[in-house]
Design a protein around this motif. Structure first.
Motif, PDB file in Angstrom:
ATOM      1  N   UNK A   1      25.635  34.976  47.021  1.00  0.00           N
ATOM      2  CA  UNK A   1      26.832  34.585  46.859  1.00  0.00           C
ATOM      3  C   UNK A   1      27.656  35.973  46.315  1.00  0.00           C
ATOM      4  N   UNK A   2      29.094  36.038  46.835  1.00  0.00           N
ATOM      5  CA  UNK A   2      29.740  37.340  46.680  1.00  0.00           C
ATOM      6  C   UNK A   2      30.046  37.461  45.256  1.00  0.00           C
ATOM      7  N   UNK A   3      29.726  38.767  44.611  1.00  0.00           N
ATOM      8  CA  UNK A   3      29.839  38.871  43.257  1.00  0.00           C
ATOM      9  C   UNK A   3      31.202  38.436  42.737  1.00  0.00           C
ATOM     10  N   UNK A   4      32.187  38.489  43.359  1.00  0.00           N
ATOM     11  CA  UNK A   4      33.409  37.946  42.831  1.00  0.00           C
ATOM     12  C   UNK A   4      33.558  36.671  42.371  1.00  0.00           C
TER      13      UNK A   4
ATOM     14  N   UNK B   1      28.402  31.150  40.216  1.00  0.00           N
ATOM     15  CA  UNK B   1      29.834  30.878  40.800  1.00  0.00           C
ATOM     16  C   UNK B   1      29.938  30.199  42.097  1.00  0.00           C
ATOM     17  N   UNK B   2      28.675  30.243  42.809  1.00  0.00           N
ATOM     18  CA  UNK B   2      28.833  29.287  43.945  1.00  0.00           C
ATOM     19  C   UNK B   2      28.941  27.895  43.818  1.00  0.00           C
ATOM     20  N   UNK B   3      28.762  27.214  42.868  1.00  0.00           N
ATOM     21  CA  UNK B   3      28.732  25.663  42.861  1.00  0.00           C
ATOM     22  C   UNK B   3      30.113  25.396  42.568  1.00  0.00           C
TER      23      UNK B   3
END
Length: 343
Positions: free
Chosen positions: A17-20, A328-330
């Motif tokens: 997932x993107x770190x942001x 943070x992906x969920x």
């Protein structure tokens, strides 16, 4: 939710997932830390994690490069725009005795600061831990009858299946009531079933002497969680403000300082909304935390009285699930994929 989180972890999507999406930090929400009871009926288990899982969580966030900070230091970094490293903050709601006896030793071993949001009515003996009272009433009964404004709920509670069915129906019916009616009905139920509510509070919650012991520890801070643990959104403004101010005044009287941080009781969208966030700001809190699920993002610098938290849920004590959530992906998927149960 558990299966979805495990699937995200197993697929490798969380790691890619993107770190942001992970934001700039996480504020963990806990309630109780203790070893589980040997019982089959545990509807409040989601509010409890084991000392072992707390230890595992601390280890994981440090492996992932998070700095374990005090709440106050994390808020300072958030407001000042310090993005030098991600932070992890540990907060515990209400003021359970096991925060002192079981959680503190874990935090001590790992030199991790933490905050207890204290409902002052618990050490004062004026507030009830009504959700545990309801659990014990159902656990010890073969039938329960609840009186509501629009009629009664009467259910058998003879085995585990019936007990959980009764809990799910009665708990949410009570949560839908105004706070005064909710508390009155729990008191009636407790009297009918021979449960001493004040004794239950003395059993589970810290006394003021124990609160002072915890507050004196260099890793611990005690902050505000109202006097009576009423859902703020369900109260008139003046009464909601009074509930907060009374809690602050009691902490100041007992501990010698005025709290700078606040946590909304229950904290979900139906219990704390825009008017409540504005009230916390007007009362001068540096921050206020909700139970809305999420990670801290840079934009929260201008919304420090509506901060999200990540619950350490007793039903999901699994490192893989936690790692998926921290990506943070969920939360990014929660809107299009409601089945994740994140929001």
């Amino acid at each position: 939710m558990g299966r979805a989180l495990l699937a995200l972890h197993a697929s490798g999507a969380a790691r890619l997932a993107p770190t942001a999406l992970a934001g700039i930090g996480v504020i963990f929400m806990l309630h109780r830390v203790r070893e589980p009871d040997d019982t089959d009926f545990t509807p409040n288990r989601l509010l409890e994690i084991t000392p072992g899982f707390l230890e595992e969580t601390i280890g994981l966030v440090r492996e992932l490069g998070y700095a374990c900070l005090s709440l106050d230091e994390a808020v300072t970094r958030l407001i000042e725009g310090d993005r030098s490293e991600r932070f992890a903050v540990f907060t515990l709601d209400d003021g359970y005795r096991d925060n002192l006896t079981d959680a503190l030793p874990v935090f001590e071993r790992h030199d991790v600061p933490f905050t207890v949001y204290l409902t002052t009515g618990l050490p004062d003996g004026t507030a009830e831990i009504w959700w545990v009272a309801l659990e014990r009433i159902i656990a010890s009964s073969i039938a329960v009858r609840v009186m509501l404004p629009d009629g009664e709920i009467a259910m058998f509670t003879r085995d585990g299946i019936e007990k959980y069915a009764a809990w799910n129906r009665i708990y949410w019916a009570l949560r839908g009531l105004p706070e005064d009616l909710l508390r009155a009905e729990v008191r009636r139920l407790a009297a009918e079933h021979g449960l001493d509510l004040q004794a239950l509070t003395r059993e589970l919650a810290m006394s003021w002497d124990e609160v002072r012991t915890l507050a004196a520890h260099p890793l611990a801070s005690i902050e505000a969680h109202t006097a009576e643990h009423f859902a703020q959104a369900g109260l008139p403004d003046a009464r909601a403000r009074t509930d907060i101010e009374q809690g602050m005044t009691r902490i100041e009287a007992e501990l010698g300082y005025r709290p700078r941080h606040f946590s909304y009781p229950y904290g979900d969208p139906s219990s704390a909304g825009d008017a409540d966030f504005a009230r916390a700001e007007a009362l001068g809190f540096r921050s206020a935390t909700t139970t809305r699920k999420g990670l801290v993002k840079p934009e929260h610098a201008g919304r420090s009285c509506r901060l999200p938290r990540l619950s350490l849920n007793g039903e999901y004590q699994d490192r893989r699930m936690l790692e998926a959530l921290l990506s943070g992906l969920p939360f990014a998927l929660a809107r299009p994929i409601r089945s994740l149960g994140i929001d």
